[in-house]
Design an enzyme around this catalytic site. Structure first.
Site, short mmCIF file in Angstrom:
data_model
loop_
_atom_site.label_atom_id
_atom_site.label_comp_id
_atom_site.label_asym_id
_atom_site.label_seq_id
_atom_site.Cartn_x
_atom_site.Cartn_y
_atom_site.Cartn_z
CG HIS A 1 44.33 49.30 45.30
ND1 HIS A 1 42.97 49.37 45.40
CD2 HIS A 1 44.70 50.41 44.60
CE1 HIS A 1 42.53 50.47 44.79
NE2 HIS A 1 43.57 51.11 44.30
CE LYS B 1 39.71 52.06 37.76
NZ LYS B 1 40.05 53.41 38.30
CB ALA B 2 36.50 47.06 43.65
CB THR C 1 39.01 52.54 45.71
OG1 THR C 1 39.35 51.39 44.95
CG2 THR C 1 39.81 52.65 46.98
CD1 TRP D 1 30.02 55.73 45.54
CD2 TRP D 1 29.86 53.81 44.42
NE1 TRP D 1 28.69 55.44 45.41
CE2 TRP D 1 28.57 54.26 44.72
CE3 TRP D 1 30.01 52.62 43.70
CZ2 TRP D 1 27.43 53.56 44.34
CZ3 TRP D 1 28.89 51.93 43.31
CH2 TRP D 1 27.60 52.39 43.63
CG PHE E 1 28.29 57.61 38.13
CD1 PHE E 1 29.55 57.09 38.39
CD2 PHE E 1 28.06 58.20 36.90
CE1 PHE E 1 30.57 57.16 37.45
CE2 PHE E 1 29.07 58.28 35.95
CZ PHE E 1 30.33 57.75 36.23
CG ASP E 2 24.32 61.28 37.21
OD1 ASP E 2 25.20 60.63 36.60
OD2 ASP E 2 23.11 61.23 36.93
P1 A3P Z 1 34.11 52.29 35.51
O1 A3P Z 1 35.48 52.47 34.97
O2 A3P Z 1 33.52 50.95 35.17
O3 A3P Z 1 33.17 53.39 35.17
P2 A3P Z 1 38.20 52.85 41.78
O4 A3P Z 1 37.75 54.04 42.58
O5 A3P Z 1 38.41 51.62 42.64
O6 A3P Z 1 39.36 53.16 40.93
O7 A3P Z 1 36.97 52.41 40.84
C1 A3P Z 1 36.59 53.18 39.75
C2 A3P Z 1 35.29 52.65 39.20
O8 A3P Z 1 34.21 53.02 40.10
C3 A3P Z 1 34.95 53.28 37.86
O9 A3P Z 1 34.24 52.28 37.13
C4 A3P Z 1 34.04 54.43 38.28
O10 A3P Z 1 33.24 54.94 37.25
C5 A3P Z 1 33.24 53.75 39.37
N1 A3P Z 1 32.55 54.73 40.25
C6 A3P Z 1 33.09 55.80 40.87
N2 A3P Z 1 32.14 56.46 41.57
C7 A3P Z 1 30.98 55.78 41.39
C8 A3P Z 1 29.63 55.97 41.83
N3 A3P Z 1 29.29 56.99 42.62
N4 A3P Z 1 28.70 55.08 41.43
C9 A3P Z 1 29.03 54.04 40.62
N5 A3P Z 1 30.27 53.81 40.16
C10 A3P Z 1 31.24 54.67 40.54
#
Ligand code: A3P
Length: 282
Positions: free
Chosen positions: A101, A41-42, A44, A46, A222-223
Site C-alpha cells: 500500500h 480498500k481499492a 487489494t 480481490w 464477490f459472492d
Molecule cells: P467495500 O468495503 O466497499 O465493500 P481491500 O482488499 O483493498 O482492503 O479492499 C476491500 C474492498 O474490496 C471492500 O469494499 C470489499 O468488499 C471489496 N471487494 C473484495 N472482494 C471483492 C470482489 N470479489 N468484488 C468486488 N469487491 C470486492
C-alpha cells in the site's frame, strides 16, 4: 492505537512499524516478481485472488502467500510472532506475488528499474473513503474514527493511514508510460471482470482461453469470495470476511452528505484535471 508520520505520510505503528519501511529500502526485487499496488480498500484482496487464479490456471503457485495465512502479502506488514514480512519473504521461491500500500516514494528502490510486473489498482476516492471508514471501525490496529463526518474530513485532508489519496494515485500515475506497469480500476473490474481478467493475464504473460477466463471470474466474483473467505482466520488474527463487505460501486451515496460530496468533487477536479486520470462514481 498509535500512528506515526514518515515523509508526511501517516502509518499505523502496529501494522507498519517504522523499521519495516526501512527494510523496504534494501528489499531485493526479482525480475519474475509480481507487485500489486493499491491505496488501501481499492480491492487489494480481490486483485490478489484474481492473480492467484490466473497463475494457478497456468500451473504456477503463489508461494509467498503462506506467510500471512490467506492474506495478501503486504511487504510492509509484520507477522505476529514471526517478524517483518519483507524479511520472511526474501527466501520465498518464485514467482512471488507481493503487495503493498506504500506511496511510490517508499517502494523498494530496485523495483521500477526491474522487469518485475507491477499492477496498480485504483478505486474512486468516495467509495475508498467509505470502505476505509468501515474497515477502521473493525480493525483494532487502525485508528478508530470518531464518526463518519470526522473521518470524511480526515480523508479529504489526507490525515489518514497511508496518507493523502491523490498524492498516492498520482505518484503512480506519473509512471503510466513505463512498460512494466498496468493500471486497473475497481469500477472496471465490477463492470466487466472477464475483460479485465483477460487484460491482466496478457500483461502477466499468461494469456487465458475464454473458458479459463470464466473459471477465474467464477472464483473471484464477490459472492464466491465472500463465501470462501467468510470465517477464514488470517495469520494476523482477523477474519477474512472483513475484506468482503459490500463490494459495490456507489456505496458512498449511503454515507456522504451533499456538502461532503461537493467538497470531494472539488478536490477531484483540482487534483485530476489535465492528468488524464479519472474515476467512475456509479
Ligand atoms: P467495500 O468495503 O466497499 O465493500 P481491500 O482488499 O483493498 O482492503 O479492499 C476491500 C474492498 O474490496 C471492500 O469494499 C470489499 O468488499 C471489496 N471487494 C473484495 N472482494 C471483492 C470482489 N470479489 N468484488 C468486488 N469487491 C470486492
Amino acid at each position: 492505537m498509535s500512528t506515526y508520520k514518515e515523509r508526511g505520510v501517516m502509518f499505523p505503528s502496529d501494522v507498519v512499524p517504522r523499521s519495516n519501511l526501512e527494510l523496504l529500502k534494501t528489499f531485493d526485487i526479482r525480475d519474475d516478481d509480481i507487485m500489486l499496488i493499491t491505496y488501501p480498500k481499492a480491492g487489494t484482496w480481490w486483485l490478489h485472488q484474481v492473480v492467484k487464479q490466473i497463475l494457478s490456471e497456468q500451473g504456477a503457485t503463489c508461494t509467498a502467500e503462506t506467510f500471512l495465512g490467506n492474506m495478501p502479502n503486504l511487504i510492509e506488514f509484520t507477522v505476529p510472532g514471526k517478524g517483518p514480512l519483507a524479511e520472511l519473504i526474501k527466501a520465498a521461491p518464485s514467482p512471488r506475488v507481493l503487495a503493498t500500500h506504500v506511496p511510490v516514494e517508499f517502494l523498494p528502490p530496485g523495483l521500477l528499474g526491474s522487469n518485475a510486473k507491477i499492477v496498480v489498482l485504483m478505486r474512486n476516492p468516495k467509495d475508498t473513503a467509505v470502505s476505509m471508514f468501515h474497515f477502521s471501525q473493525k480493525v483494532p490496529e487502525l485508528p478508530t474514527p470518531e464518526s463518519w463526518d470526522s473521518f470524511a474530513q480526515q480523508f479529504l485532508a489526507g490525515d489518514c493511514p497511508w496518507g493523502p489519496f491523490y498524492d498516492h494515485v498520482l505518484g503512480y500515475w506519473k509512471l503510466k508510460d513505463q512498460h512494466n506497469i498496468l493500471f486497473l480500476k475497481y469500477e472496471d473490474m465490477k463492470k466487466d471482470l472477464p475483460a479485465e481478467v483477460k487484460k491482466l493475464s496478457s500483461f502477466l504473460g499468461k494469456p487465458l482461453t475464454d473458458e479459463t477466463v470464466q473459471t477465474v471470474v467464477g472464483a473471484t466474483q464477490f459472492d464466491s469470495m465472500k463465501k470462501n473467505l467468510g470465517e477464514t482466520k488470517m495469520a494476523v488474527g482477523l477474519k477474512g470476511g472483513l475484506w468482503t463487505r459490500k463490494g459495490v460501486v456507489g456505496d458512498w451515496k449511503n454515507n456522504f452528505s451533499d456538502d461532503q460530496s461537493r467538497a470531494y468533487d472539488e478536490q477531484y477536479r483540482e487534483r485530476l484535471s489535465n492528468t488524464g486520470l479519472e474515476f467512475q462514481f456509479e
